[in-house]
Write a protein that holds these residues in place. Structure first.
Motif, short mmCIF file in Angstrom:
data_model
loop_
_atom_site.label_atom_id
_atom_site.label_comp_id
_atom_site.label_asym_id
_atom_site.label_seq_id
_atom_site.Cartn_x
_atom_site.Cartn_y
_atom_site.Cartn_z
N ALA A 163 0.84 -1.20 0.00
CA ALA A 163 0.00 0.00 0.00
C ALA A 163 0.88 1.25 0.00
O ALA A 163 0.59 2.23 -0.71
N CYS A 164 1.96 1.23 0.77
CA CYS A 164 2.87 2.38 0.81
C CYS A 164 3.55 2.58 -0.54
O CYS A 164 3.79 3.73 -0.97
N MET A 165 3.89 1.48 -1.24
CA MET A 165 4.49 1.59 -2.57
C MET A 165 3.54 2.29 -3.54
O MET A 165 3.94 3.16 -4.32
N VAL A 166 2.27 1.91 -3.50
CA VAL A 166 1.29 2.48 -4.43
C VAL A 166 1.13 3.97 -4.18
O VAL A 166 1.12 4.77 -5.12
N ARG A 167 1.03 4.37 -2.92
CA ARG A 167 0.86 5.79 -2.64
C ARG A 167 2.13 6.58 -2.95
O ARG A 167 2.07 7.74 -3.36
N ALA A 168 3.30 5.96 -2.79
CA ALA A 168 4.55 6.65 -3.14
C ALA A 168 4.63 6.87 -4.65
O ALA A 168 5.06 7.94 -5.10
#
Length: 345
Positions: A163-168
């Motif tokens: 999820a953090c990868m997608v938002r980054a």
């Protein structure tokens, strides 16, 4: 798993979030708290925790699946995944449910340019539910994040690394990719922006310059960066990306990396560079578009080249014929997995 959030995907996700808020006010907060528990109370879906990765209709194995062959449809999640990853996965599968049961969302899927549209929307939908804008802004400060910012977002939230990868990737100011590798340099998850193709899940990137530098120092403290000014992404076709500015850091045994074509936030000057192909390009012909294209991506499911619009052998397997009009559509055009398309009902 890889993800690419185009402007069209972002519009689709905004519509999905608006639909939830319209039909179920306050639902986003409840899903953010515990999506698995909340969705188990919904009468229109069934949540199943299963013990092993599930074979899908396309023959691949994933950490979850959406099944509308029965009613109510099933949101299946692999039990062995981490708690954070199960939350991301069940929200991803909810994204499929919304897009296959709402006419406007389903129409956007049918008209989308590329087979990854629905899955990319599911990834971004799950990430936006788990990581609200205010939390992301507090970590990224409205600029391209460095890997340390992504680690900070992971520490401050209960969301998965994916999820953090997608938002980054949403916040990249130039074309590039945000990649999560395991301790051996194999891709666990990747999200990208623009024309840079993310590396396929499961692909070995240990020989690329940035990952190789990190693997030589596995004991470096989390958050302490490795920086390489000319690294590449290796594709299963044997092709490589152009030169990328890269920075990475360890995070609980995983490697978090940001790869960009230019404007790297950790450098004062990082201009665009000429892209010189590292080998003779390969070409293929898409059976859906009926166009020739340079092979830069191989589908991890069918093992065949994937065209710039996202078509591969999986695309042909998913297409279905309406028994009434005899036209061919994607699965979103067949409510309840029936044999008659939406236009003919």
């Amino acid at each position: 798993m890889t993800s690419r959030a185009s402007e069209a995907v972002q519009m689709q996700v905004t519509a999905m979030l608006d639909l939830l808020e319209r039909d179920r006010p306050g639902m986003l907060d409840r899903l953010r708290t515990d999506a698995l528990a909340e969705l188990q109370t919904w009468p229109e879906v069934r949540v199943h925790l299963v013990t092993e990765a599930l074979p899908t209709a396309e023959g691949c194995s994933v950490a979850g699946s959406y099944g509308d062959e029965e009613q109510p449809p099933a949101l299946c999640v692999v039990r062995s995944a981490s708690t954070r990853r199960r939350q991301f996965t069940v929200l991803h599968e909810l994204g499929h449910h919304l897009q296959r049961t709402d006419l406007d969302l389903g129409t956007a899927v049918v008209l989308a340019d590329g087979d990854r549209f629905e899955d990319d929307a599911c990834d971004l939908f799950a990430a936006r539910v788990l990581l609200p804008d205010s939390l992301v802004a507090s970590c990224f400060d409205d600029r391209t994040p460095i890997p340390g910012d992504i680690v900070a977002l992971y520490r401050k939230s209960s969301a998965s690394r994916a999820a953090c990868m997608v938002r980054a990737a949403e916040h990249l100011s130039s074309f590039g990719a945000v990649v999560l590798y395991d301790a051996a340099g194999v891709v666990s998850f990747a999200a990208a922006r623009g024309s840079v193709y993310p590396p396929a899940r499961g692909s070995d990137q240990s020989q690329t310059a940035l990952v190789a530098a990190a693997l030589r120092d596995p004991s470096r403290a989390d958050g302490m960066p490795f920086t390489v000014d000319d690294t590449r992404i290796r594709y299963r076709s044997g092709h490589a990306s152009g030169p990328l500015y890269g920075q990475a850091t360890w995070c609980d045994g995983y490697l978090v990396a940001v790869l960009v074509e230019h404007h790297a936030p950790w450098r004062t000057f990082s201009p665009p560079r000429d892209i010189i192909p590292s080998r003779q390009p390969q070409w293929a012909e898409c059976q859906v578009c009926v166009n020739s294209y340079e092979v830069t991506d191989i589908c991890g499911t069918c093992g065949e080249p994937r065209c710039p619009s996202g078509h591969c052998e999986c695309s042909l397997r998913r297409e279905r014929h309406c028994e009434r009009c005899k036209l061919t559509y994607g699965p979103a055009m067949f409510p309840g997995n029936g044999a008659i398309c939406r236009d003919c009902l």
